[in-house]
Design a protein around this motif. Sequence first.
Motif, PDB file in Angstrom:
ATOM      1  N   MET A 143       0.806  -1.205   0.000  1.00  0.00           N
ATOM      2  CA  MET A 143       0.000   0.000   0.000  1.00  0.00           C
ATOM      3  C   MET A 143       0.847   1.266   0.000  1.00  0.00           C
ATOM      4  SD  MET A 143      -3.103  -0.666  -0.340  1.00  0.00           S
ATOM      5  CE  MET A 143      -4.300  -1.981  -0.184  1.00  0.00           C
ATOM      6  N   ASP A 144       2.053   1.190   0.561  1.00  0.00           N
ATOM      7  CA  ASP A 144       2.883   2.380   0.533  1.00  0.00           C
ATOM      8  C   ASP A 144       3.340   2.704  -0.882  1.00  0.00           C
ATOM      9  OD1 ASP A 144       4.495   0.182   0.316  1.00  0.00           O
ATOM     10  OD2 ASP A 144       6.027   0.881   1.710  1.00  0.00           O
ATOM     11  N   GLN A 145       3.270   1.722  -1.800  1.00  0.00           N
ATOM     12  CA  GLN A 145       3.535   2.001  -3.210  1.00  0.00           C
ATOM     13  C   GLN A 145       2.269   2.503  -3.902  1.00  0.00           C
ATOM     14  OE1 GLN A 145       5.334  -1.378  -5.179  1.00  0.00           O
ATOM     15  NE2 GLN A 145       6.503  -1.912  -3.355  1.00  0.00           N
ATOM     16  N   ARG A 146       1.166   1.845  -3.630  1.00  0.00           N
ATOM     17  CA  ARG A 146      -0.079   2.220  -4.293  1.00  0.00           C
ATOM     18  C   ARG A 146      -0.578   3.603  -3.877  1.00  0.00           C
ATOM     19  NH1 ARG A 146      -2.966  -1.093  -7.237  1.00  0.00           N
ATOM     20  NH2 ARG A 146      -2.300  -3.250  -7.499  1.00  0.00           N
ATOM     21  N   THR A 147      -0.275   3.986  -2.634  1.00  0.00           N
ATOM     22  CA  THR A 147      -0.749   5.285  -2.148  1.00  0.00           C
ATOM     23  C   THR A 147       0.341   6.346  -2.160  1.00  0.00           C
ATOM     24  OG1 THR A 147      -0.270   4.680   0.153  1.00  0.00           O
ATOM     25  CG2 THR A 147      -2.463   4.157  -0.694  1.00  0.00           C
ATOM     26  N   ALA A 148       1.511   6.033  -2.715  1.00  0.00           N
ATOM     27  CA  ALA A 148       2.579   7.031  -2.825  1.00  0.00           C
ATOM     28  C   ALA A 148       2.102   8.181  -3.701  1.00  0.00           C
ATOM     29  CB  ALA A 148       3.829   6.391  -3.411  1.00  0.00           C
ATOM     30  N   TYR A 149       2.545   9.390  -3.375  1.00  0.00           N
ATOM     31  CA  TYR A 149       2.072  10.572  -4.094  1.00  0.00           C
ATOM     32  C   TYR A 149       2.256  10.445  -5.608  1.00  0.00           C
ATOM     33  CZ  TYR A 149       1.749  13.128   0.343  1.00  0.00           C
ATOM     34  OH  TYR A 149       1.413  13.558   1.597  1.00  0.00           O
ATOM     35  N   ALA A 150       3.359   9.829  -6.036  1.00  0.00           N
ATOM     36  CA  ALA A 150       3.632   9.737  -7.471  1.00  0.00           C
ATOM     37  C   ALA A 150       2.601   8.889  -8.203  1.00  0.00           C
ATOM     38  CB  ALA A 150       5.028   9.154  -7.697  1.00  0.00           C
ATOM     39  N   ASN A 151       1.876   8.035  -7.472  1.00  0.00           N
ATOM     40  CA  ASN A 151       0.903   7.145  -8.101  1.00  0.00           C
ATOM     41  C   ASN A 151      -0.542   7.576  -7.892  1.00  0.00           C
ATOM     42  OD1 ASN A 151       2.906   5.360  -9.034  1.00  0.00           O
ATOM     43  ND2 ASN A 151       3.009   4.357  -7.036  1.00  0.00           N
ATOM     44  N   VAL A 152      -0.753   8.729  -7.249  1.00  0.00           N
ATOM     45  CA  VAL A 152      -2.105   9.160  -6.911  1.00  0.00           C
ATOM     46  C   VAL A 152      -2.403  10.506  -7.562  1.00  0.00           C
ATOM     47  CG1 VAL A 152      -3.680   9.767  -5.022  1.00  0.00           C
ATOM     48  CG2 VAL A 152      -2.020   7.916  -4.724  1.00  0.00           C
ATOM     49  N   ARG A 153      -3.565  10.631  -8.185  1.00  0.00           N
ATOM     50  CA  ARG A 153      -4.002  11.901  -8.759  1.00  0.00           C
ATOM     51  C   ARG A 153      -4.873  12.668  -7.760  1.00  0.00           C
ATOM     52  NH1 ARG A 153      -5.101  14.430 -13.651  1.00  0.00           N
ATOM     53  NH2 ARG A 153      -2.958  13.771 -14.090  1.00  0.00           N
ATOM     54  N   SER A 154      -5.757  11.985  -7.042  1.00  0.00           N
ATOM     55  CA  SER A 154      -6.631  12.645  -6.072  1.00  0.00           C
ATOM     56  C   SER A 154      -7.250  11.579  -5.179  1.00  0.00           C
ATOM     57  CB  SER A 154      -7.724  13.458  -6.773  1.00  0.00           C
ATOM     58  OG  SER A 154      -8.606  12.595  -7.490  1.00  0.00           O
ATOM     59  N   ILE A 155      -7.928  12.023  -4.120  1.00  0.00           N
ATOM     60  CA  ILE A 155      -8.578  11.087  -3.195  1.00  0.00           C
ATOM     61  C   ILE A 155     -10.041  11.477  -2.999  1.00  0.00           C
ATOM     62  CG2 ILE A 155      -6.453  10.501  -1.988  1.00  0.00           C
ATOM     63  CD1 ILE A 155      -8.934  12.673  -0.180  1.00  0.00           C
ATOM     64  N   ARG A 156     -10.823  10.496  -2.568  1.00  0.00           N
ATOM     65  CA  ARG A 156     -12.197  10.721  -2.129  1.00  0.00           C
ATOM     66  C   ARG A 156     -12.444   9.856  -0.908  1.00  0.00           C
ATOM     67  NH1 ARG A 156     -15.763   8.669  -6.799  1.00  0.00           N
ATOM     68  NH2 ARG A 156     -14.046   7.192  -6.929  1.00  0.00           N
ATOM     69  N   VAL A 157     -13.414  10.239  -0.104  1.00  0.00           N
ATOM     70  CA  VAL A 157     -13.908   9.363   0.954  1.00  0.00           C
ATOM     71  C   VAL A 157     -15.278   8.861   0.505  1.00  0.00           C
ATOM     72  CG1 VAL A 157     -14.665   9.189   3.352  1.00  0.00           C
ATOM     73  CG2 VAL A 157     -12.625  10.521   2.791  1.00  0.00           C
ATOM     74  N   LEU A 158     -15.424   7.535   0.510  1.00  0.00           N
ATOM     75  CA  LEU A 158     -16.660   6.900   0.029  1.00  0.00           C
ATOM     76  C   LEU A 158     -17.358   6.169   1.157  1.00  0.00           C
ATOM     77  CD1 LEU A 158     -15.271   5.256  -3.264  1.00  0.00           C
ATOM     78  CD2 LEU A 158     -16.279   7.541  -2.998  1.00  0.00           C
TER      79      LEU A 158
END
Length: 447
Positions: free
Chosen positions: A360-375
């Motif tokens: 998850m530290d790879q999947r949620t790293a800033y370089a791999n994320v465009r934006s977030i939402r809470v669902l």
Amino acid sequence: MSVRLREALREAAAEVPAYPVHDRAVRTARRTRWRAAAAVTAVLALVAAVPLTVRGDGRPLPAGAGGAALPDRLGLPPFGALRATDRPALGPASVVFSGQARGLTGLVDENGTVGIVGADADRYRTWTVGSEVPAGEGVLLSPDGRFLAVPNGSPTSPGVGVIDLAGGTVRRLPSPRPGSTVTTPAGWAPDGSALVVVDTTPANPEVSAHINTLSLVRLDTGRAVRLLETPQVPVFGSPVAFAADGSRLAYQVGTKVLVSSTDGRQISSFALPTGTALAGKGAWLPDGSLALASHDAAGDRWRLRRVDTDGRELLAPALAAVSGVTAIRLLGWLADGTAWVVAYRPEPNAPALSGDELAMDQRTAYANVRSIRVLGLTPGAAAPATLLTAPDQVLAVDVADSVVHAGRVREADPPSGPGGRVWWGVGLVALVLGGLLAYRRLRRRHR
């Protein structure tokens, strides 16, 4: 006209006092200037006061929506926003967030500044961590939202900072592991009495390898209980999830999940099925089972699965899948079985992650994320409900457990324009100028 008449007129004119035209004009101009300066001072003071009372430090909740609640959208902290320890005190927070944004926005990747939002209104504060640490992973809100845990220290003196958002104070917890070079918070006990931290220690003088240590630190006494020590592996101890009664905690080490008691005794462990990970800080269900985040590579969807503490598969909750995201992280559960999750929308230009790359530290790293939402994933609902949106610069978020359990969402109105520190500065300048002008005027009158 006779000579006598002319002399009489001259004598009469000589007896008339001369009108000081120049002096009177100068004094009139000075009075006008003083009045204009006073008016400008009053306007500046009013402008400084209005944002402080109405705009600069947040707006009240809509009628009938009192108490801690999740804002339905985030904004970027305004330039000059108050810090977490500034007066007036913020009080408990609902959300802490981080990301990358350049310019006068308060979220700048060079110094690791995070944004903080009040529990019941859009009062924005900031705190500079000093390094890039995603909210929800290394910057954590306490369950009641009153405290913020952040990395605090240097390689020669590592530790964790605990910021009291209601008291405006900062307490430093030294690293419980001698020789540690980095100490990071990893999870809060449900009652806020203890904090799990991860220490990274060089394994040899050449610093070619490291050892990770997971410890539970009591905040009242500083006493630390060592939970696990192992060579450095991906996803060590993260996420740390506490059972509701605080007696057990689960954490992921590589591709295994370990369950321990708070005294460090290991209760059970199991290997994670392919394509799954411990779901998040809210992984414990009310019935004592554990939630796993499962990725369906074929359909590019994420679902929540359910297992017991030995890893045996149980009936999964009837919750909708989340598609089009690089990862989901479970925040917690509502009484009706609704799960709140953070969904990470992928960065299109980032390298593709295969289904087996579940660190998850790879999947949620800033370089791999465009934006977030809470669902919100409600039992029986066909699709997730969007509870919180954020600008593209916001790439990580943590929500206080008390806000999740309350299940309330409020209409947000993030502040815009200069922040509280700017307006305090404007007000101070206005008061100083007004004082100087008044002093000069009194001095001239005295003369």
